[in-house]
Design an enzyme around this catalytic site. Structure first.
Site, PDB file in Angstrom:
ATOM      1  N   ASP A   1      -6.320   0.990   7.894  1.00  0.00           N
ATOM      2  CA  ASP A   1      -4.966   1.497   7.654  1.00  0.00           C
ATOM      3  C   ASP A   1      -4.266   0.654   6.582  1.00  0.00           C
ATOM      4  O   ASP A   1      -3.121   0.934   6.213  1.00  0.00           O
ATOM      5  CB  ASP A   1      -4.148   1.612   8.948  1.00  0.00           C
ATOM      6  N   SER A   2      -4.990  -0.343   6.026  1.00  0.00           N
ATOM      7  CA  SER A   2      -4.517  -1.020   4.811  1.00  0.00           C
ATOM      8  C   SER A   2      -4.385   0.001   3.685  1.00  0.00           C
ATOM      9  O   SER A   2      -3.786  -0.272   2.640  1.00  0.00           O
ATOM     10  CB  SER A   2      -5.492  -2.130   4.402  1.00  0.00           C
TER      11      SER A   2
ATOM     12  N   GLU B   1      -6.081  -2.221  17.115  1.00  0.00           N
ATOM     13  CA  GLU B   1      -5.488  -3.558  17.188  1.00  0.00           C
ATOM     14  C   GLU B   1      -4.999  -3.869  18.593  1.00  0.00           C
ATOM     15  O   GLU B   1      -4.485  -2.987  19.279  1.00  0.00           O
ATOM     16  CB  GLU B   1      -4.307  -3.647  16.203  1.00  0.00           C
TER      17      GLU B   1
ATOM     18  N   GLU C   1      -8.691 -11.697  12.483  1.00  0.00           N
ATOM     19  CA  GLU C   1      -7.973 -11.867  11.215  1.00  0.00           C
ATOM     20  C   GLU C   1      -7.036 -13.072  11.237  1.00  0.00           C
ATOM     21  O   GLU C   1      -6.246 -13.242  12.177  1.00  0.00           O
ATOM     22  CB  GLU C   1      -7.174 -10.576  10.919  1.00  0.00           C
TER      23      GLU C   1
ATOM     24  N   ASP D   1      -9.809   3.226  11.259  1.00  0.00           N
ATOM     25  CA  ASP D   1      -8.717   2.566  11.980  1.00  0.00           C
ATOM     26  C   ASP D   1      -7.882   3.573  12.752  1.00  0.00           C
ATOM     27  O   ASP D   1      -7.584   4.667  12.252  1.00  0.00           O
ATOM     28  CB  ASP D   1      -7.795   1.866  10.963  1.00  0.00           C
TER      29      ASP D   1
ATOM     30  N   LYS E   1     -11.524   1.559  15.109  1.00  0.00           N
ATOM     31  CA  LYS E   1     -11.048   0.182  15.293  1.00  0.00           C
ATOM     32  C   LYS E   1      -9.601   0.248  15.755  1.00  0.00           C
ATOM     33  O   LYS E   1      -8.833   1.081  15.246  1.00  0.00           O
ATOM     34  CB  LYS E   1     -11.143  -0.613  13.987  1.00  0.00           C
TER      35      LYS E   1
END
Ligand code: KIV
Length: 278
Positions: free
Chosen positions: A47-48, A118, A185, A86, A116
């Protein structure tokens, strides 16, 4: 499925064999094709995307529809690498049911092989449900950009005992919930080493030092395509921004000087036909 296709089994085996795992982001067809052809193990449709492609200040505005659109494009360019998509902001926090549905869309509609998401212990129940639906999940701990407002900025996570212990506990919780791997990260190198050594699933580091089982970076950062901000942990392997800017300036100058298009880039026609047109 092609016989050399990278799967969760390949990724887990690499940790057992002590072989480094490679991962890079990609967000569209041509870039994904280059990354795949370079032999990288996993492609993350991160999602960057929000920062480096869509021009947002953070990853928070990225939607499920954005992720599906870009993951589809990436999957069209990939034949060997494993594609991980993401789960964007709030797509797995409202309810476990919604989390499974959204994760399922990234596989069924977009073509990813894994998702993925978070978070640590607080998302473990959702992770378990998604895994039970047959969807491989990669966790993401440490600096979690979707919680940037809660974390108070892009800071190294786990320098103090309380947060370090929480990260170790979160990694355990994710492992027990069934993740096949965890992205870690912006964490101090010794803590990342400890988590990597005590985890049975591969730990993929970003700004977490050399002892992780693998490394991931944002493609636009390593290619020098996102000059707005380059974190300390990024190594820039090319400066495509400057090369592209030079190419575009040259094009502009040649059009203005009428030296482009030249003979080589034009099409002729017969004199006979041409005469009839005048
Ligand atoms: O969105 C992303 O690109 C990521 C990487 C920074 C790991 O989550």
């Amino acid at each position: 499925m092609k016989s050399d296709k990278i799967t969760t089994t390949t990724i887990k085996q690499k940790k057992v064999d002590g072989k480094p795992i490679t991962m890079l982001t990609a967000y569209d067809y041509p870039m994904a094709k280059i990354v795949d052809e370079s032999g990288i193990d996993m492609i993350l449709v991160g999602d960057s995307l929000g920062n480096v492609v869509l021009g947002y200040e953070s990853t928070i505005p990225v939607t499920m529809e954005d992720m599906i659109h870009h993951t589809k494009a990436v999957c069209r360019g990939v034949s060997r690498a494993m594609v991980v998509a993401d789960m964007p902001f709030l797509s797995c926090h409202i309810s476990k049911e919604e989390a499974v549905r959204n994760a399922g869309r990234l596989l069924q509609e977009a073509g990813a092989q894994a998702v993925k998401l978070e978070g640590g212990r607080e998302v473990a129940k959702a992770v378990r449900k998604i895994v039970q639906a047959g969807i491989p999940v990669m966790g993401h701990l440490g600096l979690t950009p979707q919680s940037i407002h809660q974390l108070g900025g892009f800071k190294v996570q786990g320098k103090d005992e309380r947060v370090a212990k929480k990260l170790i506990d979160d990694a355990k919780a994710l492992e027990e919930a069934g993740v096949f791997s965890i992205t870690l990260e912006l964490v101090p190198t010794p803590l990342a080493k400890l988590i990597t050594e005590s985890s049975s699933v591969p730990i993929i580091g970003i700004g977490a030092g050399p002892y992780c089982d693998g490394q991931v970076l944002v493609l636009h950062d390593i290619l020098g395509l996102y000059p707005r901000f380059t974190p300390k942990f990024v190594k820039q392997y090319a400066n495509l921004h400057d090369q592209m800017a030079m190419a575009l300036t040259k094009y502009k100058e040649e059009v203005e000087a009428r030296t482009f298009p030249d003979e080589e880039h034009c099409f002729g026609m017969s004199e006979e036909v041409l005469e009839k047109l005048y």
